[in-house]
Design a protein around this motif. Sequence first.
Motif, PDB file in Angstrom:
ATOM      1  N   PRO A 194      -5.634   6.405   2.662  1.00  0.00           N
ATOM      2  CA  PRO A 194      -4.286   6.229   3.243  1.00  0.00           C
ATOM      3  C   PRO A 194      -3.698   4.836   2.988  1.00  0.00           C
ATOM      4  O   PRO A 194      -2.485   4.657   3.042  1.00  0.00           O
ATOM      5  N   ALA A 195      -4.542   3.842   2.682  1.00  0.00           N
ATOM      6  CA  ALA A 195      -4.045   2.480   2.425  1.00  0.00           C
ATOM      7  C   ALA A 195      -3.595   2.294   0.981  1.00  0.00           C
ATOM      8  O   ALA A 195      -3.167   1.207   0.612  1.00  0.00           O
ATOM      9  N   ARG A 196      -3.654   3.341   0.167  1.00  0.00           N
ATOM     10  CA  ARG A 196      -3.228   3.233  -1.232  1.00  0.00           C
ATOM     11  C   ARG A 196      -1.732   2.960  -1.325  1.00  0.00           C
ATOM     12  O   ARG A 196      -1.288   2.148  -2.136  1.00  0.00           O
ATOM     13  N   ILE A 197      -0.954   3.641  -0.504  1.00  0.00           N
ATOM     14  CA  ILE A 197       0.500   3.447  -0.472  1.00  0.00           C
ATOM     15  C   ILE A 197       0.899   3.104   0.950  1.00  0.00           C
ATOM     16  O   ILE A 197       0.628   3.861   1.878  1.00  0.00           O
ATOM     17  N   GLN A 198       1.537   1.952   1.118  1.00  0.00           N
ATOM     18  CA  GLN A 198       2.020   1.532   2.433  1.00  0.00           C
ATOM     19  C   GLN A 198       3.536   1.417   2.344  1.00  0.00           C
ATOM     20  O   GLN A 198       4.054   0.726   1.474  1.00  0.00           O
ATOM     21  N   LEU A 199       4.222   2.099   3.240  1.00  0.00           N
ATOM     22  CA  LEU A 199       5.686   2.092   3.237  1.00  0.00           C
ATOM     23  C   LEU A 199       6.205   1.719   4.615  1.00  0.00           C
ATOM     24  O   LEU A 199       5.657   2.160   5.630  1.00  0.00           O
TER      25      LEU A 199
ATOM     26  N   TYR B  98      -1.744  -4.592  -8.746  1.00  0.00           N
ATOM     27  CA  TYR B  98      -1.333  -4.411  -7.356  1.00  0.00           C
ATOM     28  C   TYR B  98       0.190  -4.481  -7.383  1.00  0.00           C
ATOM     29  O   TYR B  98       0.760  -5.385  -8.005  1.00  0.00           O
ATOM     30  N   TYR B  99       0.837  -3.527  -6.758  1.00  0.00           N
ATOM     31  CA  TYR B  99       2.298  -3.476  -6.814  1.00  0.00           C
ATOM     32  C   TYR B  99       2.900  -3.620  -5.424  1.00  0.00           C
ATOM     33  O   TYR B  99       2.377  -3.077  -4.457  1.00  0.00           O
ATOM     34  N   ARG B 100       4.009  -4.345  -5.370  1.00  0.00           N
ATOM     35  CA  ARG B 100       4.815  -4.390  -4.152  1.00  0.00           C
ATOM     36  C   ARG B 100       6.023  -3.499  -4.381  1.00  0.00           C
ATOM     37  O   ARG B 100       6.571  -3.462  -5.483  1.00  0.00           O
ATOM     38  N   ILE B 101       6.414  -2.787  -3.362  1.00  0.00           N
ATOM     39  CA  ILE B 101       7.622  -1.967  -3.431  1.00  0.00           C
ATOM     40  C   ILE B 101       8.734  -2.816  -2.824  1.00  0.00           C
ATOM     41  O   ILE B 101       8.655  -3.201  -1.656  1.00  0.00           O
TER      42      ILE B 101
ATOM     43  N   VAL C 100       9.486  -3.725   0.984  1.00  0.00           N
ATOM     44  CA  VAL C 100       9.460  -2.544   1.850  1.00  0.00           C
ATOM     45  C   VAL C 100       8.152  -1.772   1.780  1.00  0.00           C
ATOM     46  O   VAL C 100       8.017  -0.744   2.436  1.00  0.00           O
ATOM     47  N   GLY C 101       7.187  -2.236   0.993  1.00  0.00           N
ATOM     48  CA  GLY C 101       5.907  -1.545   0.938  1.00  0.00           C
ATOM     49  C   GLY C 101       4.999  -2.110  -0.122  1.00  0.00           C
ATOM     50  O   GLY C 101       5.301  -3.130  -0.745  1.00  0.00           O
ATOM     51  N   ALA C 102       3.859  -1.439  -0.310  1.00  0.00           N
ATOM     52  CA  ALA C 102       2.881  -1.865  -1.303  1.00  0.00           C
ATOM     53  C   ALA C 102       2.177  -0.632  -1.863  1.00  0.00           C
ATOM     54  O   ALA C 102       2.097   0.412  -1.209  1.00  0.00           O
ATOM     55  N   TYR C 103       1.656  -0.790  -3.077  1.00  0.00           N
ATOM     56  CA  TYR C 103       0.927   0.287  -3.760  1.00  0.00           C
ATOM     57  C   TYR C 103      -0.261  -0.335  -4.476  1.00  0.00           C
ATOM     58  O   TYR C 103      -0.106  -1.262  -5.270  1.00  0.00           O
ATOM     59  N   ASP C 104      -1.453   0.166  -4.154  1.00  0.00           N
ATOM     60  CA  ASP C 104      -2.682  -0.331  -4.772  1.00  0.00           C
ATOM     61  C   ASP C 104      -3.333   0.803  -5.564  1.00  0.00           C
ATOM     62  O   ASP C 104      -4.049   1.630  -4.997  1.00  0.00           O
ATOM     63  N   PRO C 105      -3.096   0.882  -6.894  1.00  0.00           N
ATOM     64  CA  PRO C 105      -3.639   1.987  -7.682  1.00  0.00           C
ATOM     65  C   PRO C 105      -5.153   1.934  -7.850  1.00  0.00           C
ATOM     66  O   PRO C 105      -5.750   2.912  -8.301  1.00  0.00           O
ATOM     67  N   MET C 106      -5.793   0.841  -7.487  1.00  0.00           N
ATOM     68  CA  MET C 106      -7.245   0.722  -7.624  1.00  0.00           C
ATOM     69  C   MET C 106      -7.985   1.477  -6.515  1.00  0.00           C
ATOM     70  O   MET C 106      -9.164   1.764  -6.649  1.00  0.00           O
ATOM     71  N   LYS C 107      -7.296   1.794  -5.433  1.00  0.00           N
ATOM     72  CA  LYS C 107      -7.926   2.535  -4.344  1.00  0.00           C
ATOM     73  C   LYS C 107      -7.951   4.024  -4.674  1.00  0.00           C
ATOM     74  O   LYS C 107      -7.131   4.513  -5.446  1.00  0.00           O
ATOM     75  N   PRO C 108      -8.880   4.782  -4.073  1.00  0.00           N
ATOM     76  CA  PRO C 108      -8.935   6.231  -4.336  1.00  0.00           C
ATOM     77  C   PRO C 108      -7.653   6.937  -3.899  1.00  0.00           C
ATOM     78  O   PRO C 108      -6.955   6.481  -2.986  1.00  0.00           O
ATOM     79  N   LYS C 109      -7.366   8.061  -4.545  1.00  0.00           N
ATOM     80  CA  LYS C 109      -6.116   8.778  -4.258  1.00  0.00           C
ATOM     81  C   LYS C 109      -6.025   9.286  -2.833  1.00  0.00           C
ATOM     82  O   LYS C 109      -4.935   9.438  -2.297  1.00  0.00           O
ATOM     83  N   ASP C 110      -7.166   9.555  -2.198  1.00  0.00           N
ATOM     84  CA  ASP C 110      -7.123  10.082  -0.836  1.00  0.00           C
ATOM     85  C   ASP C 110      -7.142   8.979   0.222  1.00  0.00           C
ATOM     86  O   ASP C 110      -7.083   9.270   1.411  1.00  0.00           O
TER      87      ASP C 110
END
Length: 120
Positions: free
Chosen positions: A49-54, A17-20, A37-47
Amino acid sequence: MALKIRLTRGGAKKRPYYRIVVAEARAPRDGRFIDKVGAYDPMKPKDDPARIQLDAEKIQGWLAKGAQPTDRVLRFLDQAGLAKRPTRNNPQKAEPGEKAKERATKRAEKAAAPAEDAAA
């Protein structure tokens, strides 16, 4: 003080789980940072919308102050329309190596030999 917008890793083993974050360039990857300033969860599917939060407002503010995004973060910002990522072009990368070229010429010679015999 050089600022970077980059990823810091969190989460458990094999469950990243990554924080930006905005951090000083010399700070450790998972160490001290200035602002989240955001978060990135690579475990979620690519489509998903909660995969990348900015947080667009914060990111625009930090970019105006001179913070430089890393390559991966720049991809995220380009998808969100917050920054433009230059296109890359390396046509030499697609070319086969020397050995592969030699094998291809030998294959072509072998295929041409039976055709010449049939023509004669």
